[in-house]
Design a protein around this motif. Structure first.
Motif, PDB file in Angstrom:
ATOM      1  N   ARG A  41       0.852  -1.188   0.000  1.00 55.50           N
ATOM      2  CA  ARG A  41       0.000   0.000   0.000  1.00 55.50           C
ATOM      3  C   ARG A  41       0.890   1.241   0.000  1.00 55.50           C
ATOM      4  O   ARG A  41       1.460   1.610   1.018  1.00 55.50           O
ATOM      5  CB  ARG A  41      -0.885   0.002   1.238  1.00 55.50           C
ATOM      6  N   LEU A  55     -10.688  -9.916  -2.940  1.00 54.62           N
ATOM      7  CA  LEU A  55     -11.069  -8.525  -2.750  1.00 54.62           C
ATOM      8  C   LEU A  55     -11.947  -8.039  -3.888  1.00 54.62           C
ATOM      9  O   LEU A  55     -11.805  -8.491  -5.027  1.00 54.62           O
ATOM     10  CB  LEU A  55      -9.829  -7.629  -2.681  1.00 54.62           C
ATOM     11  N   LYS A  60     -11.823  -2.597  -1.584  1.00 59.03           N
ATOM     12  CA  LYS A  60     -12.415  -2.091  -0.352  1.00 59.03           C
ATOM     13  C   LYS A  60     -13.130  -3.148   0.463  1.00 59.03           C
ATOM     14  O   LYS A  60     -13.403  -2.941   1.639  1.00 59.03           O
ATOM     15  CB  LYS A  60     -13.361  -0.931  -0.656  1.00 59.03           C
ATOM     16  N   GLU A  61     -13.481  -4.279  -0.143  1.00 61.36           N
ATOM     17  CA  GLU A  61     -14.185  -5.331   0.583  1.00 61.36           C
ATOM     18  C   GLU A  61     -13.586  -6.675   0.250  1.00 61.36           C
ATOM     19  O   GLU A  61     -13.127  -6.895  -0.868  1.00 61.36           O
ATOM     20  CB  GLU A  61     -15.672  -5.321   0.239  1.00 61.36           C
ATOM     21  N   ILE A  82      -8.113 -11.146   7.762  1.00 62.69           N
ATOM     22  CA  ILE A  82      -8.585  -9.762   7.797  1.00 62.69           C
ATOM     23  C   ILE A  82      -9.857  -9.727   6.978  1.00 62.69           C
ATOM     24  O   ILE A  82      -9.900 -10.248   5.859  1.00 62.69           O
ATOM     25  CB  ILE A  82      -7.564  -8.782   7.177  1.00 62.69           C
ATOM     26  N   LYS A  84     -12.317  -7.038   5.259  1.00 65.50           N
ATOM     27  CA  LYS A  84     -12.394  -5.628   4.866  1.00 65.50           C
ATOM     28  C   LYS A  84     -13.825  -5.274   4.468  1.00 65.50           C
ATOM     29  O   LYS A  84     -14.424  -5.965   3.667  1.00 65.50           O
ATOM     30  CB  LYS A  84     -11.474  -5.342   3.681  1.00 65.50           C
ATOM     31  N   LYS A  85     -14.324  -4.200   5.050  1.00 65.18           N
ATOM     32  CA  LYS A  85     -15.628  -3.661   4.671  1.00 65.18           C
ATOM     33  C   LYS A  85     -15.467  -2.158   4.572  1.00 65.18           C
ATOM     34  O   LYS A  85     -15.415  -1.474   5.587  1.00 65.18           O
ATOM     35  CB  LYS A  85     -16.694  -4.030   5.695  1.00 65.18           C
ATOM     36  N   SER A  87     -13.642   1.150   4.535  1.00 65.37           N
ATOM     37  CA  SER A  87     -12.362   1.561   5.128  1.00 65.37           C
ATOM     38  C   SER A  87     -12.095   0.854   6.445  1.00 65.37           C
ATOM     39  O   SER A  87     -11.069   1.067   7.079  1.00 65.37           O
ATOM     40  CB  SER A  87     -12.350   3.075   5.331  1.00 65.37           C
ATOM     41  N   GLU A  89     -11.176  -2.422   8.680  1.00 60.09           N
ATOM     42  CA  GLU A  89     -10.532  -3.728   8.595  1.00 60.09           C
ATOM     43  C   GLU A  89     -10.640  -4.397   9.958  1.00 60.09           C
ATOM     44  O   GLU A  89     -10.293  -3.811  10.967  1.00 60.09           O
ATOM     45  CB  GLU A  89      -9.055  -3.592   8.212  1.00 60.09           C
ATOM     46  N   THR A  90     -11.169  -5.615   9.981  1.00 58.57           N
ATOM     47  CA  THR A  90     -11.295  -6.386  11.210  1.00 58.57           C
ATOM     48  C   THR A  90     -10.274  -7.491  11.183  1.00 58.57           C
ATOM     49  O   THR A  90     -10.256  -8.297  10.243  1.00 58.57           O
ATOM     50  CB  THR A  90     -12.727  -6.978  11.327  1.00 58.57           C
ATOM     51  N   TYR A  91      -9.425  -7.572  12.209  1.00 58.94           N
ATOM     52  CA  TYR A  91      -8.376  -8.588  12.281  1.00 58.94           C
ATOM     53  C   TYR A  91      -8.834  -9.709  13.188  1.00 58.94           C
ATOM     54  O   TYR A  91      -9.525  -9.533  14.116  1.00 58.94           O
ATOM     55  CB  TYR A  91      -7.077  -7.994  12.837  1.00 58.94           C
TER      56      TYR A  91
END
Length: 91
Positions: A41, A55, A60-61, A82, A84-85, A87, A89-91
């Motif tokens: 990134r 992705l 973004k998701e 991870i 992603k939804k 912006s 991010e759930t780890y």
């Protein structure tokens, strides 16, 4: 469905996705990558290493599995996945 094999490098929205296999499904607009997955990134300096990712076309998701993250300050994190939804991010 477009499938790329070998040392694939995919540039999109200031991010570079590298993997052994990258698949793009034009109908669903989803990208999958497997084998030596690396997501750089440029805007944050982070590098994500993973076994597999899936992705949305805008990155973004989706889901990234077996993740190791190298942060810009050389800190490291690891997670089984991870999610992603937008912006978030759930780890």
């Amino acid at each position: 469905v477009l499938t790329l094999k070998g040392h694939v490098e995919f540039h999109h929205l200031q991010q570079v996705l590298e993997a052994d296999v990258v698949t793009y499904n034009e109908r669903t607009s989803f990208v999958t990558a497997s084998g030596n997955v690396r997501l750089r990134r440029a805007h944050t300096g982070e590098v994500l290493f993973a076994d597999y990712l899936e992705l949305s076309g805008d990155f973004k998701e989706g889901v990234i599995r077996a993740v190791k993250v190298l942060l810009e300050d050389d800190s490291k994190m690891a997670a089984s996945r991870i999610i992603k939804k937008g912006s978030i991010e759930t780890y």
